[in-house]
Design a protein around this motif. Sequence first.
Motif, PDB file in Angstrom:
ATOM      1  N   ILE A  13      -1.553   6.476   4.131  1.00  0.00           N
ATOM      2  CA  ILE A  13      -2.416   5.425   3.611  1.00  0.00           C
ATOM      3  C   ILE A  13      -2.607   5.608   2.110  1.00  0.00           C
ATOM      4  CG2 ILE A  13      -4.771   4.530   3.663  1.00  0.00           C
ATOM      5  CD1 ILE A  13      -4.808   5.004   6.647  1.00  0.00           C
ATOM      6  N   LEU A  14      -2.689   6.857   1.658  1.00  0.00           N
ATOM      7  CA  LEU A  14      -2.828   7.110   0.228  1.00  0.00           C
ATOM      8  C   LEU A  14      -1.616   6.590  -0.538  1.00  0.00           C
ATOM      9  CD1 LEU A  14      -4.394   8.324  -2.107  1.00  0.00           C
ATOM     10  CD2 LEU A  14      -3.340  10.544  -1.584  1.00  0.00           C
ATOM     11  N   GLU A  15      -0.426   6.785   0.009  1.00  0.00           N
ATOM     12  CA  GLU A  15       0.792   6.274  -0.633  1.00  0.00           C
ATOM     13  C   GLU A  15       0.773   4.750  -0.677  1.00  0.00           C
ATOM     14  OE1 GLU A  15       3.765   8.035   1.791  1.00  0.00           O
ATOM     15  OE2 GLU A  15       3.892   9.880   0.620  1.00  0.00           O
ATOM     16  N   ASP A  16       0.351   4.125   0.439  1.00  0.00           N
ATOM     17  CA  ASP A  16       0.255   2.665   0.479  1.00  0.00           C
ATOM     18  C   ASP A  16      -0.735   2.163  -0.573  1.00  0.00           C
ATOM     19  OD1 ASP A  16       2.055   2.472   2.561  1.00  0.00           O
ATOM     20  OD2 ASP A  16       0.507   2.465   4.115  1.00  0.00           O
ATOM     21  N   TYR A  17      -1.823   2.888  -0.727  1.00  0.00           N
ATOM     22  CA  TYR A  17      -2.867   2.519  -1.679  1.00  0.00           C
ATOM     23  C   TYR A  17      -2.328   2.548  -3.105  1.00  0.00           C
ATOM     24  CZ  TYR A  17      -7.605   2.506  -3.711  1.00  0.00           C
ATOM     25  OH  TYR A  17      -8.751   2.195  -4.401  1.00  0.00           O
ATOM     26  N   ARG A  18      -1.559   3.575  -3.402  1.00  0.00           N
ATOM     27  CA  ARG A  18      -0.987   3.700  -4.748  1.00  0.00           C
ATOM     28  C   ARG A  18       0.087   2.650  -5.000  1.00  0.00           C
ATOM     29  NH1 ARG A  18      -0.609  10.352  -4.644  1.00  0.00           N
ATOM     30  NH2 ARG A  18      -2.773  10.751  -5.313  1.00  0.00           N
ATOM     31  N   ALA A  20       0.156  -0.288  -3.612  1.00  0.00           N
ATOM     32  CA  ALA A  20      -0.567  -1.551  -3.748  1.00  0.00           C
ATOM     33  C   ALA A  20      -1.105  -1.719  -5.164  1.00  0.00           C
ATOM     34  CB  ALA A  20      -1.706  -1.612  -2.735  1.00  0.00           C
ATOM     35  N   GLU A  21      -1.589  -0.634  -5.730  1.00  0.00           N
ATOM     36  CA  GLU A  21      -2.104  -0.685  -7.109  1.00  0.00           C
ATOM     37  C   GLU A  21      -1.019  -1.155  -8.070  1.00  0.00           C
ATOM     38  OE1 GLU A  21      -4.187   2.202 -10.482  1.00  0.00           O
ATOM     39  OE2 GLU A  21      -3.227   3.086  -8.716  1.00  0.00           O
ATOM     40  N   LYS A  22       0.179  -0.606  -7.928  1.00  0.00           N
ATOM     41  CA  LYS A  22       1.284  -0.964  -8.817  1.00  0.00           C
ATOM     42  C   LYS A  22       1.700  -2.420  -8.634  1.00  0.00           C
ATOM     43  CE  LYS A  22       3.150   3.746  -9.032  1.00  0.00           C
ATOM     44  NZ  LYS A  22       4.308   4.630  -8.710  1.00  0.00           N
ATOM     45  N   ILE A  23       1.733  -2.863  -7.376  1.00  0.00           N
ATOM     46  CA  ILE A  23       2.133  -4.243  -7.084  1.00  0.00           C
ATOM     47  C   ILE A  23       1.156  -5.235  -7.704  1.00  0.00           C
ATOM     48  CG2 ILE A  23       2.359  -5.958  -5.238  1.00  0.00           C
ATOM     49  CD1 ILE A  23       3.459  -3.664  -3.479  1.00  0.00           C
ATOM     50  N   ASP A 129       0.627  -1.220  10.422  1.00  0.00           N
ATOM     51  CA  ASP A 129       1.175  -0.933   9.094  1.00  0.00           C
ATOM     52  C   ASP A 129       0.881  -2.074   8.127  1.00  0.00           C
ATOM     53  OD1 ASP A 129       2.228   1.279  10.299  1.00  0.00           O
ATOM     54  OD2 ASP A 129       4.220   1.038   9.428  1.00  0.00           O
ATOM     55  N   ARG A 130       1.202  -3.276   8.565  1.00  0.00           N
ATOM     56  CA  ARG A 130       0.990  -4.436   7.700  1.00  0.00           C
ATOM     57  C   ARG A 130      -0.480  -4.621   7.379  1.00  0.00           C
ATOM     58  NH1 ARG A 130      -1.775  -8.820   8.087  1.00  0.00           N
ATOM     59  NH2 ARG A 130      -0.881  -9.610   9.987  1.00  0.00           N
ATOM     60  N   LYS A 131      -1.359  -4.375   8.356  1.00  0.00           N
ATOM     61  CA  LYS A 131      -2.789  -4.516   8.128  1.00  0.00           C
ATOM     62  C   LYS A 131      -3.275  -3.511   7.083  1.00  0.00           C
ATOM     63  CE  LYS A 131      -5.198  -6.925   9.911  1.00  0.00           C
ATOM     64  NZ  LYS A 131      -5.712  -8.259   9.510  1.00  0.00           N
ATOM     65  N   VAL A 132      -2.774  -2.278   7.143  1.00  0.00           N
ATOM     66  CA  VAL A 132      -3.157  -1.262   6.158  1.00  0.00           C
ATOM     67  C   VAL A 132      -2.716  -1.696   4.759  1.00  0.00           C
ATOM     68  CG1 VAL A 132      -2.701   1.090   5.369  1.00  0.00           C
ATOM     69  CG2 VAL A 132      -3.190   0.663   7.784  1.00  0.00           C
ATOM     70  N   ASN A 133      -1.467  -2.153   4.640  1.00  0.00           N
ATOM     71  CA  ASN A 133      -0.966  -2.615   3.348  1.00  0.00           C
ATOM     72  C   ASN A 133      -1.781  -3.791   2.829  1.00  0.00           C
ATOM     73  OD1 ASN A 133       1.180  -0.777   3.056  1.00  0.00           O
ATOM     74  ND2 ASN A 133       2.486  -1.990   4.408  1.00  0.00           N
ATOM     75  N   GLU A 134      -2.132  -4.677   3.720  1.00  0.00           N
ATOM     76  CA  GLU A 134      -2.916  -5.859   3.375  1.00  0.00           C
ATOM     77  C   GLU A 134      -4.274  -5.468   2.787  1.00  0.00           C
ATOM     78  OE1 GLU A 134      -5.329  -8.578   6.364  1.00  0.00           O
ATOM     79  OE2 GLU A 134      -3.193  -9.010   6.512  1.00  0.00           O
ATOM     80  N   ILE A 135      -4.932  -4.524   3.417  1.00  0.00           N
ATOM     81  CA  ILE A 135      -6.249  -4.077   2.950  1.00  0.00           C
ATOM     82  C   ILE A 135      -6.136  -3.393   1.587  1.00  0.00           C
ATOM     83  CG2 ILE A 135      -8.156  -2.479   3.408  1.00  0.00           C
ATOM     84  CD1 ILE A 135      -7.642  -3.029   6.437  1.00  0.00           C
ATOM     85  N   CYS A 136      -5.128  -2.542   1.433  1.00  0.00           N
ATOM     86  CA  CYS A 136      -4.929  -1.861   0.150  1.00  0.00           C
ATOM     87  C   CYS A 136      -4.695  -2.862  -0.976  1.00  0.00           C
ATOM     88  CB  CYS A 136      -3.754  -0.894   0.245  1.00  0.00           C
ATOM     89  SG  CYS A 136      -4.027   0.527   1.322  1.00  0.00           S
ATOM     90  N   LEU A 137      -3.853  -3.846  -0.725  1.00  0.00           N
ATOM     91  CA  LEU A 137      -3.587  -4.874  -1.734  1.00  0.00           C
ATOM     92  C   LEU A 137      -4.850  -5.660  -2.058  1.00  0.00           C
ATOM     93  CD1 LEU A 137      -0.186  -6.101  -0.272  1.00  0.00           C
ATOM     94  CD2 LEU A 137      -0.481  -5.174  -2.587  1.00  0.00           C
ATOM     95  N   ALA A 138      -5.630  -5.979  -1.028  1.00  0.00           N
ATOM     96  CA  ALA A 138      -6.858  -6.758  -1.227  1.00  0.00           C
ATOM     97  C   ALA A 138      -7.862  -6.008  -2.092  1.00  0.00           C
ATOM     98  CB  ALA A 138      -7.473  -7.113   0.123  1.00  0.00           C
ATOM     99  N   ILE A 139      -7.960  -4.710  -1.893  1.00  0.00           N
ATOM    100  CA  ILE A 139      -8.890  -3.902  -2.686  1.00  0.00           C
ATOM    101  C   ILE A 139      -8.536  -3.987  -4.168  1.00  0.00           C
ATOM    102  CG2 ILE A 139      -9.608  -1.544  -3.203  1.00  0.00           C
ATOM    103  CD1 ILE A 139      -9.350  -0.973  -0.163  1.00  0.00           C
ATOM    104  N   TRP A 140      -7.244  -3.838  -4.485  1.00  0.00           N
ATOM    105  CA  TRP A 140      -6.828  -3.891  -5.876  1.00  0.00           C
ATOM    106  C   TRP A 140      -6.908  -5.301  -6.449  1.00  0.00           C
ATOM    107  CZ3 TRP A 140      -7.003   0.190  -8.638  1.00  0.00           C
ATOM    108  CH2 TRP A 140      -6.777   1.441  -8.066  1.00  0.00           C
ATOM    109  N   MET A 141      -6.628  -6.309  -5.631  1.00  0.00           N
ATOM    110  CA  MET A 141      -6.789  -7.685  -6.090  1.00  0.00           C
ATOM    111  C   MET A 141      -8.233  -7.970  -6.457  1.00  0.00           C
ATOM    112  SD  MET A 141      -4.396  -9.932  -3.513  1.00  0.00           S
ATOM    113  CE  MET A 141      -5.300 -11.405  -3.986  1.00  0.00           C
ATOM    114  N   ASN A 142      -9.144  -7.475  -5.643  1.00  0.00           N
ATOM    115  CA  ASN A 142     -10.567  -7.708  -5.886  1.00  0.00           C
ATOM    116  C   ASN A 142     -11.024  -7.053  -7.191  1.00  0.00           C
ATOM    117  OD1 ASN A 142     -13.075  -8.823  -4.485  1.00  0.00           O
ATOM    118  ND2 ASN A 142     -13.745  -6.745  -4.988  1.00  0.00           N
TER     119      ASN A 142
END
Length: 257
Positions: A13-18, A20-23, A129-142
């Motif tokens: 999840i930490l990797e997904d979070y990072r 997502a930040e870059k994306i 998996d997709r739900k985790v990525n979705e949440i990570c992206l949403a956090i950075w979008m916000n």
Amino acid sequence: MNIYVKHKTGSSILEDYRKAEKIVEKSTKGTFRTNASSRFLDINGNEIKGTTADDSSKYLRYEQIPKNVVNAFVSIEDPSYWKNKGYSISGMARALLGYAHILNTKSGGSSITQQVAKNTFLTQEVSLDRKVNEICLAIWMNRKYSKQDIMEFYVNQCFFSNGSYGIENASQLYFGVSADKLSLSQTAYLCAIPNRPSYYNPYREPTNAIGRRDRILLNMYRQGYISKARYQVAIAENLTIQSSSLAVDNYQITYAQ
């Protein structure tokens, strides 16, 4: 203490979070205006229909979006939208229960920001998996974009069946008026469609969205967006959907979208 969770792709999840930040960091407001462009071909490779969410003449900036549209979507999709950090705790709990098969669903629970993230950056795959990525992206979008920006993306991205993206396209297609001329009842009806565009298709199933329209109106009343008098008038209004040559009268295309 570090939390490290593996899921089926082998990433954390930490990797997904990072990632997502870059994306999100690379994204611009224009990123959210071009994601829904599609071409549909028949068995011989001939184009049946092209669709795009990037119709500049019908793209509404936040200040052009009617308040009823914003309030209707918030009331039914994400009541904590203006205060949350891009995701909803209660929505996440519903989604996790669904994945655990405690509820009779594998989807749902996505905030408005999560839905924009999914529609822009991810596939429609139903998986944890997709739900985790979705949440990570949403956090950075916000963090990067304002709530008004994200609402603008959402309202213009939503698919309203029959090749129609965005509230302005849908308003003109189904009711023959601009979005700012919609009645409260018409607004709630249209805002019901993106939840299940095929099921709520106004041309094939014109009455299916009525029940969800009524739920949206009730939510708007209970959450203080409209008065009891306005609620009663809106819920009693009989709606007529106009026919249009612009509609995509093709079940396969509507289902695919």
